[in-house]
Design an enzyme around this catalytic site. Structure first.
Site, short mmCIF file in Angstrom:
data_model
loop_
_atom_site.label_atom_id
_atom_site.label_comp_id
_atom_site.label_asym_id
_atom_site.label_seq_id
_atom_site.Cartn_x
_atom_site.Cartn_y
_atom_site.Cartn_z
N ASN A 1 0.86 -1.19 0.00
CA ASN A 1 0.00 0.00 0.00
C ASN A 1 0.90 1.23 0.00
O ASN A 1 1.48 1.59 1.02
CB ASN A 1 -0.90 0.00 1.25
CG ASN A 1 -1.73 1.27 1.32
OD1 ASN A 1 -1.92 1.96 0.32
ND2 ASN A 1 -2.23 1.58 2.52
N TRP A 2 0.94 1.89 -1.17
CA TRP A 2 1.84 3.05 -1.28
C TRP A 2 1.23 4.31 -0.68
O TRP A 2 1.90 5.32 -0.58
CB TRP A 2 2.18 3.29 -2.75
CG TRP A 2 3.15 2.30 -3.32
CD1 TRP A 2 3.87 1.35 -2.64
CD2 TRP A 2 3.54 2.19 -4.70
NE1 TRP A 2 4.67 0.65 -3.50
CE2 TRP A 2 4.48 1.14 -4.77
CE3 TRP A 2 3.18 2.85 -5.86
CZ2 TRP A 2 5.08 0.76 -5.98
CZ3 TRP A 2 3.76 2.48 -7.07
CH2 TRP A 2 4.70 1.44 -7.13
N LYS A 3 -0.04 4.28 -0.35
CA LYS A 3 -0.72 5.48 0.16
C LYS A 3 -0.50 6.63 -0.84
O LYS A 3 -0.46 6.38 -2.04
CB LYS A 3 -0.24 5.83 1.56
CG LYS A 3 -0.16 4.60 2.48
CD LYS A 3 0.06 4.96 3.90
CE LYS A 3 0.31 3.69 4.70
NZ LYS A 3 0.01 3.84 6.10
N HIS B 1 -9.63 1.25 4.55
CA HIS B 1 -8.36 1.48 5.27
C HIS B 1 -8.61 2.47 6.40
O HIS B 1 -9.39 3.42 6.25
CB HIS B 1 -7.30 2.00 4.30
CG HIS B 1 -5.93 2.01 4.88
ND1 HIS B 1 -5.51 2.96 5.77
CD2 HIS B 1 -4.89 1.14 4.72
CE1 HIS B 1 -4.26 2.69 6.13
NE2 HIS B 1 -3.86 1.59 5.50
N GLU C 1 -6.99 4.89 7.47
CA GLU C 1 -6.75 6.31 7.14
C GLU C 1 -7.95 6.89 6.41
O GLU C 1 -8.26 8.07 6.56
CB GLU C 1 -5.46 6.44 6.31
CG GLU C 1 -4.24 6.20 7.18
CD GLU C 1 -3.00 5.71 6.44
OE1 GLU C 1 -2.97 5.77 5.20
OE2 GLU C 1 -2.07 5.25 7.13
N GLU D 1 -5.81 -4.79 10.52
CA GLU D 1 -4.84 -3.70 10.69
C GLU D 1 -5.15 -2.93 11.97
O GLU D 1 -5.95 -1.98 11.95
CB GLU D 1 -4.92 -2.76 9.48
CG GLU D 1 -4.51 -3.40 8.18
CD GLU D 1 -3.77 -2.43 7.29
OE1 GLU D 1 -2.67 -2.77 6.85
OE2 GLU D 1 -4.27 -1.31 7.07
N GLY E 1 1.96 2.54 10.60
CA GLY E 1 2.87 3.65 10.43
C GLY E 1 3.54 4.10 11.72
O GLY E 1 4.15 5.17 11.77
N SER F 1 3.10 -1.99 10.39
CA SER F 1 4.56 -1.98 10.59
C SER F 1 5.23 -3.31 10.27
O SER F 1 6.17 -3.73 10.96
CB SER F 1 4.90 -1.50 12.02
OG SER F 1 4.41 -0.19 12.22
N GLY G 1 4.80 1.44 4.89
CA GLY G 1 6.13 2.06 4.80
C GLY G 1 7.20 1.19 4.16
O GLY G 1 7.96 1.66 3.31
#
Ligand code: PEP
Length: 250
Positions: free
Chosen positions: A11-13, A96, A98, A168, A174, A212, A234
């Site tokens: 997941n590159w966000k 997600h 976020e 998650e 993160g 993470s 990340g």
């Protein structure tokens, strides 16, 4: 890991320009050529085509990071399932944390998005997970059950195995804090029980851990009996690191 095919997603966000995405894929592909796992890259919308075009002829799949539940209409800034399918995108991340936290993604919207993705032929990667407060209050299972029941409410039980579920924990995303193997296994086993209660072929459902994950901890997490893969943020921004996580899946 039963006989479920491992599923490792990047997941590159909101990271990587088209040029950076191309560079990543060119570095990754030779490193993962022998993998038996499903490897999925989730670029921002702007880099979807660049990744799709580079991965043709490889085992890599491409996922969007969100989509709207309607096919078209007055929804400024949104992207629909048919638009993703037209680009040869195969999957979509939904729910997600976020998106839930910063963009008001609700379980009601997810209850429409998950069946819409399935109907369009997109594989939903549905994210669920508890906050730190909920874990401290011993409400992890209640949160997971509530999210799963709501988000899968309109999915036929026979279709639930087509949904990839990512556990998650919000406090691990993160932050550099990873769930312990016991916490990850317990939550993923609980998720499998919940979908079993929904009448799903629970042994076929792929359940990922995200939070993470990095090369140093991937093997231990991926070896857990109910963890079928990883959703990586990340550490998925560097091709070499992501390739090591893919390798850890065996
Ligand atoms: C994620 O974005 O889904 C995620 C798990 O991020 P990170 O690996 O950086 O915690």
């Amino acid at each position: 890991m039963a006989d479920r095919t491992p599923y490792i997603a990047a997941n590159w966000k909101m990271n990587k320009t088209v040029a950076e995405a191309a560079e990543f894929v060119d570095a990754l592909l030779p490193r993962i050529a022998a993998t038996q796992s499903d490897v999925v890259i989730c670029p921002p919308f702007t880099a979807l085509t660049a990744v799709v075009e580079r991965r043709y002829g490889t085992a890599v799949k491409v996922a969007a990071q969100n989509m709207h539940e309607e096919d078209s209409g007055a929804f400024t800034g949104e992207v629909s399932a048919p638009m993703l399918v037209e680009l040869d995108v195969e999957a979509v991340v939904l729910g997600h944390s976020e998106r839930r936290q910063y963009f008001g993604e609700t379980d009601e919207a997810l209850a429409r998005k998950v069946p819409k993705a399935l109907a369009a032929g997109l594989e939903p990667i549905l994210c669920v997970g508890e906050s730190e407060q909920a874990r401290d209050d011993r409400e992890t299972e209640a949160v997971l059950e509530r999210q799963l029941q709501a988000d899968l409410a309109a999915v036929e039980s026979g279709d639930i195995a087509r949904v990839v579920i990512a556990y998650e924990p919000i406090w691990a995303i993160g932050t550099g804090r990873t769930a312990s193997p016991e916490q990850a296994q317990e939550a993923c086993a609980f998720i499998r029980d919940v979908v079993r209660m929904r009448g799903a072929a629970a042994d076929e459902v792929r359940i990922l851990y995200g939070g993470s994950v990095k090369p140093a901890n991937a093997a231990e997490l991926l070896a857990l009996p109910d963890v079928d893969g990883a959703l990586v943020g990340g550490a998925a921004l560097v091709a070499e690191d992501f390739a090591m996580i893919v390798d850890a899946a065996g």
